[in-house]
Design a protein around this motif. Structure first.
Motif, PDB file in Angstrom:
ATOM      1  N   ASP A   1      -3.085  -0.641 -10.884  1.00 55.28           N
ATOM      2  CA  ASP A   1      -2.093  -1.035 -10.446  1.00 55.28           C
ATOM      3  C   ASP A   1      -0.588  -0.394 -10.901  1.00 55.28           C
ATOM      4  O   ASP A   1       0.183  -0.189  -9.847  1.00 55.28           O
ATOM      5  CB  ASP A   1      -1.716  -2.609 -10.295  1.00 55.28           C
ATOM      6  CG  ASP A   1      -3.031  -3.218  -9.711  1.00 55.28           C
ATOM      7  OD1 ASP A   1      -3.583  -2.766  -8.876  1.00 55.28           O
ATOM      8  OD2 ASP A   1      -3.542  -4.437 -10.336  1.00 55.28           O
TER       9      ASP A   1
ATOM     10  N   THR B   1      -0.872   3.179  -9.176  1.00 56.34           N
ATOM     11  CA  THR B   1      -0.385   3.153  -7.748  1.00 56.34           C
ATOM     12  C   THR B   1       0.721   2.539  -7.382  1.00 56.34           C
ATOM     13  O   THR B   1       1.039   2.423  -6.164  1.00 56.34           O
ATOM     14  CB  THR B   1      -1.524   2.610  -6.926  1.00 56.34           C
ATOM     15  OG1 THR B   1      -1.886   1.249  -7.566  1.00 56.34           O
ATOM     16  CG2 THR B   1      -3.039   3.198  -7.187  1.00 56.34           C
TER      17      THR B   1
ATOM     18  N   ARG C   1       2.322   2.758  -3.295  1.00 55.93           N
ATOM     19  CA  ARG C   1       2.155   1.700  -2.707  1.00 55.93           C
ATOM     20  C   ARG C   1       3.486   1.205  -2.195  1.00 55.93           C
ATOM     21  O   ARG C   1       3.941   1.052  -1.086  1.00 55.93           O
ATOM     22  CB  ARG C   1       1.478   0.695  -3.212  1.00 55.93           C
ATOM     23  CG  ARG C   1      -0.075   0.846  -3.336  1.00 55.93           C
ATOM     24  CD  ARG C   1      -0.738  -0.452  -4.016  1.00 55.93           C
ATOM     25  NE  ARG C   1      -0.452  -0.527  -5.491  1.00 55.93           N
ATOM     26  CZ  ARG C   1       0.021  -1.355  -6.161  1.00 55.93           C
ATOM     27  NH1 ARG C   1       0.285  -2.801  -5.293  1.00 55.93           N
ATOM     28  NH2 ARG C   1       0.237  -1.481  -7.560  1.00 55.93           N
ATOM     29  N   LYS C   2       4.329   1.020  -3.236  1.00 56.10           N
ATOM     30  CA  LYS C   2       5.669   0.320  -2.865  1.00 56.10           C
ATOM     31  C   LYS C   2       6.787   1.133  -2.570  1.00 56.10           C
ATOM     32  O   LYS C   2       7.937   0.749  -2.019  1.00 56.10           O
ATOM     33  CB  LYS C   2       5.956  -0.776  -4.055  1.00 56.10           C
ATOM     34  CG  LYS C   2       4.876  -1.511  -4.525  1.00 56.10           C
ATOM     35  CD  LYS C   2       4.952  -2.441  -3.211  1.00 56.10           C
ATOM     36  CE  LYS C   2       3.672  -3.631  -3.524  1.00 56.10           C
ATOM     37  NZ  LYS C   2       3.350  -4.396  -2.522  1.00 56.10           N
TER      38      LYS C   2
ATOM     39  N   GLU D   1       2.317   4.331   0.979  1.00 57.55           N
ATOM     40  CA  GLU D   1       0.745   4.604   1.121  1.00 57.55           C
ATOM     41  C   GLU D   1       0.020   3.665   1.233  1.00 57.55           C
ATOM     42  O   GLU D   1       0.071   2.444   0.594  1.00 57.55           O
ATOM     43  CB  GLU D   1       0.593   5.475  -0.060  1.00 57.55           C
ATOM     44  CG  GLU D   1      -0.838   6.279   0.173  1.00 57.55           C
ATOM     45  CD  GLU D   1      -1.305   7.088  -1.046  1.00 57.55           C
ATOM     46  OE1 GLU D   1      -0.354   7.588  -1.939  1.00 57.55           O
ATOM     47  OE2 GLU D   1      -2.433   7.577  -1.093  1.00 57.55           O
ATOM     48  N   ASN D   2      -1.127   3.651   1.973  1.00 56.98           N
ATOM     49  CA  ASN D   2      -2.073   2.804   2.254  1.00 56.98           C
ATOM     50  C   ASN D   2      -2.775   2.314   0.852  1.00 56.98           C
ATOM     51  O   ASN D   2      -3.199   3.362   0.024  1.00 56.98           O
ATOM     52  CB  ASN D   2      -3.005   3.323   2.971  1.00 56.98           C
ATOM     53  CG  ASN D   2      -4.298   2.211   3.144  1.00 56.98           C
ATOM     54  OD1 ASN D   2      -5.112   2.035   2.197  1.00 56.98           O
ATOM     55  ND2 ASN D   2      -4.556   1.823   4.470  1.00 56.98           N
ATOM     56  N   PRO D   3      -2.758   1.247   0.418  1.00 53.82           N
ATOM     57  CA  PRO D   3      -2.993   0.952  -0.933  1.00 53.82           C
ATOM     58  C   PRO D   3      -4.435   1.448  -1.292  1.00 53.82           C
ATOM     59  O   PRO D   3      -4.864   1.795  -2.285  1.00 53.82           O
ATOM     60  CB  PRO D   3      -3.099  -0.681  -1.090  1.00 53.82           C
ATOM     61  CG  PRO D   3      -1.854  -1.039   0.054  1.00 53.82           C
ATOM     62  CD  PRO D   3      -2.138  -0.282   1.215  1.00 53.82           C
TER      63      PRO D   3
ATOM     64  N   ALA E   1      -4.646   4.961  -1.779  1.00 48.73           N
ATOM     65  CA  ALA E   1      -3.859   5.163  -2.989  1.00 48.73           C
ATOM     66  C   ALA E   1      -4.881   4.891  -4.167  1.00 48.73           C
ATOM     67  O   ALA E   1      -4.766   5.623  -5.032  1.00 48.73           O
ATOM     68  CB  ALA E   1      -2.461   4.432  -3.085  1.00 48.73           C
ATOM     69  N   ARG E   2      -5.361   3.726  -4.194  1.00 45.58           N
ATOM     70  CA  ARG E   2      -6.333   3.384  -5.334  1.00 45.58           C
ATOM     71  C   ARG E   2      -7.401   4.509  -5.555  1.00 45.58           C
ATOM     72  O   ARG E   2      -7.878   4.896  -6.584  1.00 45.58           O
ATOM     73  CB  ARG E   2      -6.925   1.993  -5.243  1.00 45.58           C
ATOM     74  CG  ARG E   2      -5.909   0.968  -5.328  1.00 45.58           C
ATOM     75  CD  ARG E   2      -6.224  -0.266  -5.678  1.00 45.58           C
ATOM     76  NE  ARG E   2      -5.370  -1.260  -6.035  1.00 45.58           N
ATOM     77  CZ  ARG E   2      -4.640  -2.009  -5.122  1.00 45.58           C
ATOM     78  NH1 ARG E   2      -5.083  -2.045  -3.852  1.00 45.58           N
ATOM     79  NH2 ARG E   2      -3.675  -2.720  -5.625  1.00 45.58           N
TER      80      ARG E   2
ATOM     81  N   THR F   1       2.026  10.679  -7.032  1.00 40.22           N
ATOM     82  CA  THR F   1       2.919  10.769  -5.760  1.00 40.22           C
ATOM     83  C   THR F   1       3.495  12.385  -5.340  1.00 40.22           C
ATOM     84  O   THR F   1       4.503  12.477  -4.610  1.00 40.22           O
ATOM     85  CB  THR F   1       4.055  10.107  -5.639  1.00 40.22           C
ATOM     86  OG1 THR F   1       4.700  10.274  -6.756  1.00 40.22           O
ATOM     87  CG2 THR F   1       3.658   8.474  -5.510  1.00 40.22           C
TER      88      THR F   1
END
Ligand SMILES: Nc1ncnc2c1ncn2[C@@H]1O[C@H](COP(=O)(O)OP(=O)(O)OP(=O)(O)O)[C@@H](O)[C@H]1O
Ligand SMILES: [Mg+2]
Lengths: 287, 244
Positions: free
Chosen positions: B98, B101, B105-106, B110-112, B115-116, B155
């Motif tokens: 977390d 990412t 994400r925030k 990006e789609n979580p 990203a994961r 990123t």
């Protein structure tokens, strides 16, 4: 740990001896604690039971028949307290957090807001809950600008207003205890001020003050009993009515028992959480 | 177009002038290493580039955009730059995955799940594949710093700023972190880093920049700076840090 091969280690004789010793001394401490508790309880009971007024006290505070009789009314009243607690709790969570955030805003632009929040918190922390109850419960309806609401609603609002101030202070302390480097790290990722607060500062700040917040909740749990002064028929008011009709104080004792019963799980949980957090944050487990 | 241009940048804290007209340019894929005594202004320079400190004069240009313009959206600028500090990089209340990412994400939206997945791949590549679900306090200092670097590069920032990322580490752990930076150089990242690891600077830098009293006193290839320093201050500094 998630890595490393499992190394089955046979404890040495020395270590086994140490473990046995620790176990023996644990049992000894438990024994001493149980013994002293028993002796204390016996002495206290004997003292109370042998006072000259005990028979009269027993009759007017611990009357089984009257207690049984009043129990349903008081339980029904308690339901109102629980509802008040529920709504006040939600209100406090929202308003208290808002106050804490406003007080932590920096920059001259926010000065008026910050000052308002500070004045609010200072006022409500200083005034006794009972007075706030009277002011809100009798004063605001008298203005005649709000639709008529029940005493319980005004009482809940008053309790919520007071506890928001307490909780705001606790939260602010928690947020200030978060290492400033965490803000810098979050902003460096491109997180806005708001997201930094929401995802980094507040979650860490809240964690630091969970025991204090739970304590406030426990006190709120009993302070919702004060809404009875506005005439709301809660557990305490129901007890008062029964006491007046029976000329006996047992209903109050019943109400007290019920309040203890609802707060006990949370007080125990608070202790447990606090102990666990201490354990997690202290490396030196022996000291 | 240069990735970063620092033009005559000045910065003072009260009456302590910390940066006194710094000029520096990084082209794409450049690895530039800042060296200099404690207090010479290395960290301050990195912090101004990341807009954590506001400059008093001069200009900062990131890929052609004037990021010292007061109208600029600072959060957007910071999102284009990856940063790793000496310590306290990771958020202790979030698991490794977390942490890594969060910005994707925030900030970048990006789609979580995507990203994961990318994060897990990168973490595995840098030997952290079994740490995804751990909290930072369960990791060693070296592992924490590697996670912080992965977070900074996830990123694909245009520029990576590293401020003494190994100086809070046990000597045993320095190597694993520097290995990672070596890997980043090989993949073509543009890096500006401050370090006290002279051997590493010599090995990895395209250009070494010696800072002294808020100015860039001397800059050049590692060979020039380490083997043939021109300024007496540079010679004195190198003599001090290499003869410990
Ligand atoms: N926020 C601040 N407020 C006031 N003075 C500061 C601040 N940050 C840095 N300084 C001062 O600026 C000067 C340069 O500090 P800086 O951290 O940039 O040095 P450095 O080259 O990174 O040193 P080191 O190698 O020890 O990390 C120092 O004199 C320091 O005291
Ligand atoms: Mg520094």
């Amino acid at each position: 740990m998630s890595d490393g091969t499992p190394t089955a280690h046979e404890p040495s004789l020395l270590e086994l001896e140490r473990r046995a010793y620790r176990k023996r001394s644990t049992w000894r401490s438990v024994g001493i604690a149980a013994g002293s508790t028993l002796i204390f309880a016996t002495v206290a009971t004997l003292l109370v039971v042998n006072t000259p007024g005990w028979e009269a006290v027993k009759e007017s505070f611990f009357n089984w028949e009257i207690g049984k009789e009043s129990f349903p009314d008081i339980l029904k009243g308690l339901w109102l307290n629980i509802q008040a607690l529920f709504f006040a709790g939600i209100g406090v969570a929202i308003f208290g957090t808002t106050l804490a955030i406003v007080r932590s805003l920096r920059g001259p632009v926010f000065f008026p807001l910050r000052m308002l929040a500070t004045i609010y918190v200072d006022l409500f922390r200083g005034v006794p809950v009972l007075i706030v109850l009277y002011l809100v419960g009798f004063g605001i309806p008298a203005l005649g600008i709000f639709p008529p609401l029940s005493a319980a609603v005004w009482g809940t609002i008053a309790i919520g207003l007071c506890y928001s101030a307490y909780v705001a202070e606790v939260l602010r302390a928690g947020m200030e205890a978060v290492n400033p480097s965490q803000r810098v790290a979050a902003r460096s990722l491109g997180l806005t001020h708001g997201k930094t607060l929401r995802m980094v500062v507040i979650p860490q700040g809240v964690r630091k003050v969970i025991p204090a917040l739970m304590n406030d909740f426990v006190s709120m749990q009993k302070d919702v009993g004060l809404i009875s002064v506005l005439g709301a028929v809660d557990a305490i008011r129901a007890a008062q009515i029964d006491a007046a009709t029976t000329y006996n104080f047992t209903p109050y004792v019943v109400a007290a028992m019920l309040f203890i019963a609802i707060s006990l799980p949370l007080t125990r949980l608070t202790d447990y959480v606090a102990a666990r957090m201490n354990k997690r944050e202290q490396i030196g487990g022996v000291v | 177009m240069s990735v970063l241009e620092v033009r005559d940048v000045w910065k003072a804290f009260g009456d302590n002038t910390v940066l006194k007209g710094v000029d520096l340019t990084l082209e794409e894929h450049d690895v530039v290493v800042l060296i200099g005594a404690s207090g010479s202004g290395k960290s301050t320079l990195l912090r101004t580039i990341n807009l954590i400190e506001r400059i008093d004069d001069g200009q900062l240009i990131l890929s052609g955009d004037d990021i010292s313009d007061p109208g600029v959206d600072m959060d957007k600028v910071r999102a284009r730059i990856g940063v790793v500090f000496q310590q306290f990089n990771l958020f202790p209340h979030m698991r490794v995955i977390d942490n890594v990412t969060l910005a994707a994400r925030k900030v970048h939206g990006e789609n979580p799940a995507a990203a994961r997945e990318r994060a897990a791949e990168l973490l595995a590549k840098f030997g952290l594949g079994d740490k995804l679900r751990d909290y930072p306090d369960r990791l060693s200092g070296g592992q924490q710093q590697r996670v912080a670097i992965v977070r900074a590069i996830l990123t694909n920032p245009e520029l990576l700023l590293l401020d003494e990322i190994t100086s809070a580490l046990d000597p045993m752990l320095v190597g694993e972190v520097l290995d990672l930076v070596r890997g980043l150089k090989d993949t073509g990242s543009t890096i500006l880093m401050a370090t006290h690891e002279m051997a590493f600077a010599r090995e990895v830098a395209d250009r070494v920049v010696f800072m002294h009293g808020g100015r860039i006193l001397e800059a050049g290839s590692p060979k020039d700076i380490f083997d043939n320093p021109q300024q007496p201050e540079t010679r004195e500094f190198l003599a001090r840090v290499t003869h410990h």
